[in-house]
Design a protein around this motif. Structure first.
Motif, mmCIF file in Angstrom:
data_model
loop_
_atom_site.group_PDB
_atom_site.id
_atom_site.type_symbol
_atom_site.label_atom_id
_atom_site.label_comp_id
_atom_site.label_asym_id
_atom_site.label_seq_id
_atom_site.Cartn_x
_atom_site.Cartn_y
_atom_site.Cartn_z
ATOM 1 N N UNK A 117 0.844 -1.198 0.000
ATOM 2 C CA UNK A 117 0.000 0.000 0.000
ATOM 3 C C UNK A 117 0.878 1.247 0.000
ATOM 4 N N UNK A 118 0.353 2.321 -0.612
ATOM 5 C CA UNK A 118 1.103 3.576 -0.645
ATOM 6 C C UNK A 118 0.848 4.389 0.619
ATOM 7 N N UNK A 119 1.368 5.601 0.651
ATOM 8 C CA UNK A 119 1.280 6.433 1.855
ATOM 9 C C UNK A 119 -0.146 6.834 2.198
ATOM 10 N N UNK A 120 -1.072 6.718 1.230
ATOM 11 C CA UNK A 120 -2.479 7.040 1.481
ATOM 12 C C UNK A 120 -3.303 5.793 1.793
ATOM 13 N N UNK A 121 -2.643 4.640 1.828
ATOM 14 C CA UNK A 121 -3.336 3.403 2.145
ATOM 15 C C UNK A 121 -3.942 2.692 0.958
ATOM 16 N N UNK A 122 -3.720 3.230 -0.243
ATOM 17 C CA UNK A 122 -4.277 2.599 -1.447
ATOM 18 C C UNK A 122 -3.405 1.415 -1.845
ATOM 19 N N UNK A 128 6.628 2.074 -9.177
ATOM 20 C CA UNK A 128 6.038 2.781 -8.049
ATOM 21 C C UNK A 128 6.330 4.274 -8.185
ATOM 22 N N UNK A 129 5.579 5.077 -7.437
ATOM 23 C CA UNK A 129 5.821 6.522 -7.463
ATOM 24 C C UNK A 129 7.170 6.827 -6.816
ATOM 25 N N UNK A 130 7.826 7.851 -7.329
ATOM 26 C CA UNK A 130 9.102 8.260 -6.758
ATOM 27 C C UNK A 130 8.892 8.986 -5.416
ATOM 28 N N UNK A 131 9.880 8.866 -4.531
ATOM 29 C CA UNK A 131 9.866 9.592 -3.264
ATOM 30 C C UNK A 131 8.644 9.299 -2.416
ATOM 31 N N UNK A 132 8.207 8.039 -2.408
ATOM 32 C CA UNK A 132 6.980 7.671 -1.700
ATOM 33 C C UNK A 132 7.245 6.507 -0.745
ATOM 34 N N UNK A 133 6.596 6.563 0.411
ATOM 35 C CA UNK A 133 6.731 5.493 1.403
ATOM 36 C C UNK A 133 5.675 4.429 1.158
ATOM 37 N N UNK A 134 6.084 3.175 1.174
ATOM 38 C CA UNK A 134 5.179 2.045 0.940
ATOM 39 C C UNK A 134 5.243 1.076 2.118
ATOM 40 N N UNK A 135 4.128 0.394 2.332
ATOM 41 C CA UNK A 135 4.044 -0.614 3.391
ATOM 42 C C UNK A 135 3.750 -1.966 2.772
ATOM 43 N N UNK A 136 4.553 -2.959 3.137
ATOM 44 C CA UNK A 136 4.344 -4.340 2.695
ATOM 45 C C UNK A 136 3.754 -5.123 3.851
ATOM 46 N N UNK A 137 2.659 -5.837 3.579
ATOM 47 C CA UNK A 137 2.046 -6.679 4.601
ATOM 48 C C UNK A 137 1.954 -8.105 4.085
ATOM 49 N N UNK A 138 2.515 -9.035 4.873
ATOM 50 C CA UNK A 138 2.475 -10.456 4.532
ATOM 51 C C UNK A 138 1.564 -11.157 5.528
ATOM 52 N N UNK A 139 0.537 -11.834 5.016
ATOM 53 C CA UNK A 139 -0.435 -12.525 5.861
ATOM 54 C C UNK A 139 -0.426 -14.018 5.591
ATOM 55 N N UNK A 140 -0.422 -14.821 6.683
ATOM 56 C CA UNK A 140 -0.542 -16.266 6.561
ATOM 57 C C UNK A 140 -1.836 -16.727 7.208
ATOM 58 N N UNK A 141 -2.220 -17.972 6.944
ATOM 59 C CA UNK A 141 -3.418 -18.515 7.572
ATOM 60 C C UNK A 141 -3.052 -19.102 8.930
ATOM 61 N N UNK A 142 -4.074 -19.396 9.719
ATOM 62 C CA UNK A 142 -3.843 -19.960 11.050
ATOM 63 C C UNK A 142 -3.626 -21.468 11.008
ATOM 64 N N UNK A 143 -3.714 -22.063 9.802
ATOM 65 C CA UNK A 143 -3.583 -23.519 9.693
ATOM 66 C C UNK A 143 -2.211 -23.970 10.168
ATOM 67 N N UNK A 144 -2.204 -25.048 10.937
ATOM 68 C CA UNK A 144 -0.966 -25.697 11.411
ATOM 69 C C UNK A 144 -0.066 -24.722 12.168
ATOM 70 N N UNK A 204 0.773 -21.777 11.429
ATOM 71 C CA UNK A 204 1.676 -21.004 10.576
ATOM 72 C C UNK A 204 1.074 -19.669 10.190
ATOM 73 N N UNK A 205 0.073 -19.228 10.929
ATOM 74 C CA UNK A 205 -0.604 -17.982 10.600
ATOM 75 C C UNK A 205 0.175 -16.781 11.092
ATOM 76 N N UNK A 206 -0.498 -15.656 11.079
ATOM 77 C CA UNK A 206 0.121 -14.442 11.555
ATOM 78 C C UNK A 206 0.274 -13.426 10.458
ATOM 79 N N UNK A 207 0.843 -12.297 10.817
ATOM 80 C CA UNK A 207 1.001 -11.195 9.882
ATOM 81 C C UNK A 207 2.275 -10.432 10.224
ATOM 82 N N UNK A 208 2.928 -9.936 9.231
ATOM 83 C CA UNK A 208 4.106 -9.101 9.454
ATOM 84 C C UNK A 208 4.101 -7.980 8.427
ATOM 85 N N UNK A 209 4.663 -6.858 8.759
ATOM 86 C CA UNK A 209 4.704 -5.733 7.826
ATOM 87 C C UNK A 209 6.050 -5.042 7.880
ATOM 88 N N UNK A 210 6.336 -4.302 6.819
ATOM 89 C CA UNK A 210 7.607 -3.595 6.706
ATOM 90 C C UNK A 210 7.385 -2.392 5.800
#
Length: 346
Positions: free
Chosen positions: A34-39, A58-74, A76-82
Motif C-alpha cells: 500500500x502507498x502512503x495514502x493506504x491505497x 512505483x511513485x518516486x519519493x513515496x513510502x510504501x508498506x508491505x504486509x504479509x499474511x498467513x493462515x492460522x492452519x498448522x 503457521x498464521x500471523x502477519x508481518x509488515x515492513x
C-alpha cells in the motif's frame, strides 16, 4: 514469515523493485503493498518464488508498506509488515519510442522497432528484452535482436501470419539502465498484420512474381541494376511509399549524378534502392538491366503495385552481383532466424 527485500525502513529504493519474503506455508500466504495514502498497489504474486512484482513502476519519493499474511492452519498464521521509501525522481532518464503505433496495419515482414534516446550498455540489454513482452494472436515464435546500442527489432521465426494481431509493451519506467540513468516511461502498442503480399524478383528471368495469400496474382517484367550499380540480392521490406518524388544524386555525385521525377516509389534500402515506375526503361524490362540499383517496372505496373502494397511487405531479389548488406534497410529477414537470434542478449 518476514519481508526480506527491500530491507525494513530502506531508503532510495528503485521504483521498479520486487518485494521478497519468507513463508513456511507459501500457498496460503498473501502479500499486499500500500502507498502512503493506504491505497493498494497492483502487482502479481509468485508464491513459488515468494516474490511480489509491481504492475508498473512505483511513485518516486513515496513510502510504501508491505504486509504479509498467513493462515492460522498448522500454527503457521500471523502477519508481518515492513516499510520502505522509493528513490527521488531521477534527473537522468532514457526515453523509449516505438516506430509503430496503435491500430496500424502492416505487412507480414514488418519488424517491431524500438529506439532509445541513449545507448543501452550491453550488461542491461537482457533485462530490457525481458521487459518487452510480445504477444501475437494466433501465437507465433519470435525474438528481439539488437541492431545498434540504441535500436532493437523483433521479428517472428517466419513471416507474421496474415491477418493476425500483435501486442507488445515496453516496461522500462524506473528501471536502472547504467550510469545513473533510468527508463523514463512505459509504452504499449496494439497493431494488426495485413494480408500476405510477397514479391520475389529473379535476376535470371528479369521477372517479379507477386503472391497474395499464397497465390500468384501477377508476374511483372523488371529491369534491375546494371553491372556498375547492381541491385542487392536478399530479402528487403517496403519501408516508405512515395507516389511522386524526385531522385536527386547531384549532391553526392556532381559529375555523374542525376535529378529525375519518379512515380510510385517504394523504398527498400537506406542506400536508395526502390521499386518504382520507370517508363524510360520499359523496352528493357524483362530483358536487360539498366537501372542504378532499383527495381524498375512499367508505369502501369508501378501504379498497380503501389495501390496494393503496404509498409512491411517483403521483396526478395536473387541472382545479382551484390549481396544485401546487413543494416541497409530493415534487413532482419536477410539473416536466418538462428543468425538473428544471436543479436538477442537472452
Amino acid at each position: 514469515m518476514a519481508v526480506t527485500s527491500p530491507a525494513a525502513e530502506a531508503k532510495d529504493v528503485v521504483a521498479i523493485t520486487d518485494v521478497k519474503y519468507t513463508s513456511e506455508d507459501p500457498e496460503n500466504t498473501t502479500v499486499s503493498v500500500t502507498d502512503s495514502k493506504g491505497a493498494e498497489v497492483k502487482g502479481t504474486l509468485d508464491k513459488d518464488a515468494k516474490v511480489w512484482k509491481p504492475e508498473k513502476a512505483l511513485d518516486y519519493g513515496t513510502k510504501y508498506t508491505v504486509t504479509v499474511n498467513g493462515t492460522a492452519a498448522a500454527g503457521k498464521g500471523g502477519s508481518t509488515s515492513s516499510t520502505f521509501t522509493t528513490m527521488a525522481k531521477p534527473s537522468k532518464t532514457i526515453r523509449v519510442t516505438s516506430f509503430l503505433g496503435d491500430a496500424q496495419k502492416v505487412g507480414v515482414a514488418m519488424p517491431l522497432i524500438i529506439k532509445f534516446s541513449k545507448s543501452i550498455p550491453e550488461k542491461y540489454r537482457a533485462e530490457v528484452e525481458r521487459r518487452m513482452p510480445v504477444t501475437a494472436t494466433p501465437a507465433q515464435e519470435g525474438t528481439w535482436g539488437w541492431i545498434s546500442p540504441t535500436e532493437v527489432h523483433y521479428r517472428p521465426k517466419v513471416y507474421w501470419k496474415a491477418n493476425s494481431k500483435v501486442f507488445y509493451k515496453v516496461q522500462l519506467a524506473g528501471v536502472p539502465l547504467g550510469g545513473d540513468y533510468y527508463g523514463k516511461s512505459d509504452l504499449t502498442v496494439d497493431l494488426n498484420i495485413g494480408r500476405s503480399f510477397v514479391m520475389t524478383v529473379s535476376n535470371k528471368t528479369k521477372q517479379m512474381t507477386v503472391k497474395q495469400d499464397g497465390k500468384v496474382i501477377k508476374t511483372i517484367p523488371v529491369s534491375l541494376g546494371k553491372s556498375t550499380t547492381p541491385s542487392s540480392s536478399g530479402t528487403m521490406v517496403v519501408m516508405e511509399k512515395l507516389k511522386h518524388t524526385v531522385f536527386d544524386t547531384t549532391d553526392t555525385d556532381p559529375k555523374n549524378g542525376y535529378k529525375t521525377p519518379i512515380d510510385f516509389a517504394q523504398r527498400i534500402t537506406w542506400s536508395g534502392q526502390f521499386i518504382h515506375a520507370a517508363p524510360w526503361s520499359e523496352g528493357k524490362q524483362g530483358r536487360t538491366n539498366v537501372s542504378h540499383g532499383c527495381v524498375n517496372v512499367s508505369e502501369a505496373m508501378g501504379a498497380w503495385l503501389f495501390d496494393r502494397t503496404m509498409m512491411g511487405d517483403p521483396i526478395t531479389v536473387s541472382g545479382t552481383e551484390e549481396k544485401l548488406k546487413d543494416g541497409n534497410g530493415w534487413t532482419d529477414w536477410s539473416l536466418s532466424y538462428d543468425q538473428f537470434k544471436k543479436k538477442s542478449y537472452l
